[in-house]
Enzyme design. Structure first.
Site, PDB file in Angstrom:
ATOM      1  N   ASP A 153      41.424  48.538  50.437  1.00 32.91           N
ATOM      2  CA  ASP A 153      41.449  47.623  51.581  1.00 32.91           C
ATOM      3  C   ASP A 153      42.819  47.542  52.245  1.00 32.91           C
ATOM      4  OD1 ASP A 153      38.852  47.232  50.900  1.00 32.91           O
ATOM      5  OD2 ASP A 153      39.172  45.294  49.931  1.00 32.91           O
TER       6      ASP A 153
ATOM      7  N   ASP B 190      32.316  51.219  44.303  1.00 33.75           N
ATOM      8  CA  ASP B 190      33.352  50.260  44.708  1.00 33.75           C
ATOM      9  C   ASP B 190      33.490  49.218  43.595  1.00 33.75           C
ATOM     10  OD1 ASP B 190      35.138  48.901  46.392  1.00 33.75           O
ATOM     11  OD2 ASP B 190      33.551  47.826  47.449  1.00 33.75           O
TER      12      ASP B 190
ATOM     13  N   GLU C 228      37.228  48.252  39.276  1.00 31.39           N
ATOM     14  CA  GLU C 228      38.499  48.103  38.537  1.00 31.39           C
ATOM     15  C   GLU C 228      38.285  47.529  37.136  1.00 31.39           C
ATOM     16  OE1 GLU C 228      37.900  47.110  41.686  1.00 31.39           O
ATOM     17  OE2 GLU C 228      38.847  48.901  42.527  1.00 31.39           O
TER      18      GLU C 228
HETATM   19  O1  MIG Z   1      36.138  43.595  49.561  1.00 28.68           O
HETATM   20  O2  MIG Z   1      31.566  46.352  49.835  1.00 28.68           O
HETATM   21  O3  MIG Z   1      37.180  48.265  49.426  1.00 28.68           O
HETATM   22  O4  MIG Z   1      35.599  49.293  51.448  1.00 28.68           O
HETATM   23  O5  MIG Z   1      33.559  47.687  52.479  1.00 28.68           O
HETATM   24  C1  MIG Z   1      34.766  43.601  49.584  1.00 28.68           C
HETATM   25  C2  MIG Z   1      32.355  45.675  50.765  1.00 28.68           C
HETATM   26  C3  MIG Z   1      34.139  44.697  48.761  1.00 28.68           C
HETATM   27  C4  MIG Z   1      35.671  46.452  49.151  1.00 28.68           C
HETATM   28  C5  MIG Z   1      35.850  47.849  49.605  1.00 28.68           C
HETATM   29  C6  MIG Z   1      35.421  47.972  51.030  1.00 28.68           C
HETATM   30  C7  MIG Z   1      33.964  47.572  51.154  1.00 28.68           C
HETATM   31  C8  MIG Z   1      33.808  46.134  50.676  1.00 28.68           C
HETATM   32  N1  MIG Z   1      34.300  45.999  49.301  1.00 28.68           N
END
Ligand code: MIG
Length: 857
Positions: free
Chosen positions: A527, A451, A454
């Site tokens: 998200d 995650d 980017e």
């Molecule tokens: O926005 O790791 O898209 O799926 O649960 C917070 C916490 C960071 C973004 C991800 C989301 C995940 C969350 N992360």
């Protein structure tokens, strides 16, 4: 993510604040390129520089104003592809050329004809006005310093006769690309946009600079290989065209034809663009895969249902949720742990209190034949006591800032540095962190979720890494930005393969992606919000990602942000059950969302949807094999299957799953009917769940209840299913098959089944697989081998065959096994239902790997 947020406690349940992100007018290279007028190129070809080689044409072009010469190279590549490269002849500093995305240096072929292009502009703009952001560029309080001065590249294409263009994910936008003349260009710049706005062209988590253009007799593609910020303008218009005529030469005829102009712009790098010439949609997918690779074959478990939440609190929580599935008789394969499972957001560690015995927890899941996925983000907490940090620091593995120090930004753990995945040495080291002896408490049922790659950086311009940060090879971040997540997923997948001694297929889900990410696993759309509009937009978003090569994709079921009302949740499960990656997920602030928390009726309907998914797995897995071997997208827009049917070109509320199933999820609140387009004038369609033949193609109004998932089987196709489900995919290995045969107007049908051990690379290295073909022709339904190379032993049988569209009651049905010359044909138990014209053959017990024929008289 909002910029000011660094603690989870401050996360809002609201959609994006767009003022944190740029629109096109904030982007200096866009403003500079807008000063160039299309059709008025400053470039002239130097005709005496033209060299014709066997496989290419090279020439120089020169900018009349600044006299900088550029080298143009045009290559004809095997498989009906052209490549156009334009670079400076003698650059002051060499320009970045994207590595690692092309799976090999494309093989050229002897030249035939050169490509037509309209206008070229490359090179540094020399204008000196202050607002053109030549040496530095501001956004809010953030400053981007351009050590190498300004640069940008751009190129226009005119697609004659085309008004339908697709692709260039990722945007929360329609399937058909829109005209951008009154609006922002489509932006390809990977950003963490929490609750991204719908119908917006801003860049979100991933980028694939690949555009498809379609008209009834031709599909073509443009692949713009550039990993810096990229903008794409689309302008569809009507133009007059002269029609060559044989009648008296003085009478020239004219007609109006559509034309789409596509203008590509990137902040840096070279022009390196591939023109894919089709001519049909599946040729385009093959040509694109020839360049960037095909979808990795997922382990079977990863096609099951995934249960995620931010966060499952502790070992006990995991145990309870896992047991909940058994209590409610709902199959599932994987439970997920989000960032809180770690010791203070130090990835590769476990929170000592909440997850005291990670191995014990995994052993429990293992006994249940289920898996665990944990999150591993790319930011590393600045903490000298954290081995991962101190090692990486010592080895110089972090991205640097422009003054040469390790870049530090704020993210979940607080102050963090970011691994430089563009460096192959860093990737190798990172891959080694997944070894069981390095990653304490991990087992071989643990898989990974990448995650925030980017990469996401709080309190930074647009919540990402500053462009003047410096990577391996002294390349600025701006050059590689859109590749960062691609490389993390690559390294992670390699790590999982390595830890298994090269034996097992990895599963890695990534949020950020680029062209070629399909080789490393799955992506999801980030998200989204628990609202109907987000369920709706998930279909065109997933279709766009799919046709851009990434078949293994999904959206958070239920919506991530907020609390879905039960009806929305049910509808989302029903849609997700017929999409490639199927995971329920919810935000830390959302209420608990496990499938059984919404009353008995909703639990039952969700259970049905998930069980349907599990019976469908043989078909889905076979589709993934096709995606892996021949680059056919698993989830397809209708126009891909019906390229000549104009009415399909803009459809985005329904789609094809493979070539056999048309899915029209219910995406309207309180729907009592849906309007389903069943395309193709000579097609026959059947209701997939009620077996009814739908006689007239066209748009049908279909009544629906909360139970309905409108799915239709196309006549002429055979769909393999399991006859029942188990608690997870691994429990289902020996469950028998049902073949659902839907006859077309010529009483013909064909389909296939791919089968292997579901988790290893033996299908590749030892050819341990079965690839079967099923044909219904002239009242004989036969099973034969589709690929002689594959061998795989299984006891699994075909138990039931349903044949839809059988016109009259048979008098006898017999089966003969091939190679059993002595054996007499065996009678088969059958029932015929005249009303639905369905023939059911039962208790067959035919080995799925054997050749046999069923004769219907
Ligand atoms: O926005 O790791 O898209 O799926 O649960 C917070 C916490 C960071 C973004 C991800 C989301 C995940 C969350 N992360």
């Amino acid at each position: 993510m909002e910029p000011a947020k660094e603690e989870e406690s401050s996360v809002q349940d609201e959609a994006v604040d767009k003022s944190n992100f740029k629109n096109c007018n904030h982007i200096a290279f866009y403003r500079r390129q807008k000063l160039l007028h299309p059709g008025k190129s400053l470039y002239q070809a130097l005709l005496n520089s033209v060299t014709l080689c066997n496989d290419s044409v090279k020439l120089q072009i020169i900018n009349e104003k600044n006299k900088v010469p550029l080298l143009v190279e045009i290559y004809a590549i095997e498989g009906n592809i052209f490549r156009l490269k334009i670079n400076e002849v003698s650059p002051l500093k060499s320009r970045y050329e994207v590595p690692d995305v092309l799976i090999k240096e494309p093989t050229t072929q002897s030249k035939t004809t050169a490509q037509k292009k309209e206008d070229t502009s490359i090179g540094s703009s020399q204008e000196n006005q202050e607002d053109l952001g030549l040496w530095q560029e501001e956004f809010g309080s953030f400053l981007d310093i351009k050590a190498n001065g300004p640069s940008s590249i751009g190129l226009d294409f005119s697609l004659h006769g085309c008004e339908h263009v697709y692709g260039i994910p990722e945007h929360a936008e329609t399937l058909l690309l829109k005209n951008t003349s009154d609006d922002d260009a489509y932006r390809l710049f990977n950003l963490d946009v929490y609750g991204h706005k719908i119908h917006d062209k801003m860049g979100i988590y991933g980028s694939v600079p690949f555009l498809l253009a379609h008209k009834p007799n031709r599909t073509s593609g443009i692949f713009w290989l550039n990993s810096s910020e990229t903008l794409v303008e689309i302008n569809t218009k009507a133009v007059m065209e002269h029609v060559p005529s044989r009648s008296p030469p003085d009478i020239t005829k004219q007609r109006v034809v559509p034309q789409t102009d596509v203008h590509w712009m990137s902040e840096s790098g070279i022009i390196d663009v591939f023109l894919l010439m089709g001519p049909n949609p599946f040729d385009i997918f093959k040509q694109y895969a020839q360049l960037t690779g095909t979808q990795a074959l997922p382990p079977l478990f990863s096609l099951g249902y995934h249960q995620c939440r931010w966060n499952y609190e502790d070992e006990q929580d995991v145990k309870t949720v896992d047991a909940g599935f058994d209590e409610h008789d709902i199959p599932y394969d994987v439970i997920w742990l989000d960032i809180e499972h770690t010791e203070g957001k130090r990835y590769f560690t476990w929170d000592k209190k909440k997850f005291q015995h990670p191995r014990r927890m995994q052993e429990l899941l293992m006994r249940k034949k289920r898996k665990l996925v944990v999150i591993i983000d790319p930011h590393i907490k600045v903490d000298p006591m954290y081995t991962l940090y101190s090692q990486a620091k010592k080895k110089g593995y972090f991205v640097k800032n422009r003054t040469g120090q390790d870049f530090e930004g704020i993210c979940w753990p607080g102050s963090s540095s970011y691994l430089d995945f563009t460096n192959p040495e860093v990737r190798e080291w990172y891959a080694d962190q997944f070894a069981f002896k390095s990653y304490k408490g991990s087992t071989d049922i643990l898989f990974v979720w990448n995650d925030m790659n980017e990469p996401s950086v709080f309190k930074a311009a647009e919540l990402t890494m500053q462009r003047d940060a410096v990577h391996h090879g002294n390349w600025e971040h701006r050059e590689v930005h859109n590749l960062y997540g691609f490389y993390q997923q690559m390294a992670t997948a390699e790590g999982l393969i390595k830890r298994s001694g090269g034996q097992k297929r990895p599963f890695v889900l990534t949020r950020s992606f680029f062209a070629g990410s399909q080789k490393y696993g799955a992506v999801w759309t980030g998200d989204n919000v628990a609202e109907w509009s987000y369920l709706k937009i998930s279909i065109p978003m997933l279709l766009t990602i799919s046709i851009a090569g990434i078949s293994f994709c999904g959206a958070d079921v239920g919506g991530f942000i907020g609390d879905p009302e039960p009806e929305l949740l049910v509808r989302w499960y029903q849609a997700g059950a017929y999409q490639p990656f199927f995971r329920g997920h919810a935000n830390i602030e959302s209420k608990r969302c496990e499938p059984w928390l919404f009353g008995d009726d909703n639990t039952r309907i969700i259970r049905e949807a998930i069980r349907e998914r599990y019976t469908l797995l043989p078909y889905l897995y076979s589709l993934f094999y096709r995606a892996h071997t021949t680059a056919e997208p698993v989830m397809r827009p209708l126009w891909v299957e019906f390229p000549k049917e104009q009415e399909t070109f803009g459809v985005e509320d329904e789609y094809m799953l493979g070539n056999a199933l048309l899915v029209h999820p219910v995406i309207e609140q309180e729907a009592t009917t849906v309007n389903v387009l069943l395309p193709g004038s000579d097609e026959v369609w059947y209701d997939f769940r009620r077996f009814r033949r739908l006689d007239y193609p066209g748009t049908l109004k279909i009544p629906v209840t909360l139970e309905s998932i409108p799915v239709f089987q196309r006549g002429g196709c055979v769909v393999p299913l399991k006859t029942t489900v188990g608690r997870s995919t691994e429990w289902m290995t020996d469950i028998s098959y049902e073949l659902r045969v839907a006859l077309d107007s010529k009483d013909f049908a064909v389909g296939e089944l791919y089968l292997d051990d579901g988790h290893s690379f033996q299908y590749l290295h030892k050819k341990q697989f079965l690839h079967r073909k099923f044909t219904f022709h002239k009242n004989v339904f036969s099973s034969s081998c589709a690929d002689e190379i594959g061998q795989y032993h299984t006891k699994c049988v075909v138990e039931r065959v349903l044949i839809l569209g059988v016109q009259k009651q048979p008098t006898s049905v017999t089966v003969s096994l091939h190679g059993k010359r002595d054996g007499k044909d065996k009678e088969v138990v059958f029932t015929y239902d005249a009303k639905s014209s369905m023939l059911t053959l039962e208790k067959l017990l035919l080995n799925v790997g054997a050749d046999w024929e069923i004769h219907i008289k």
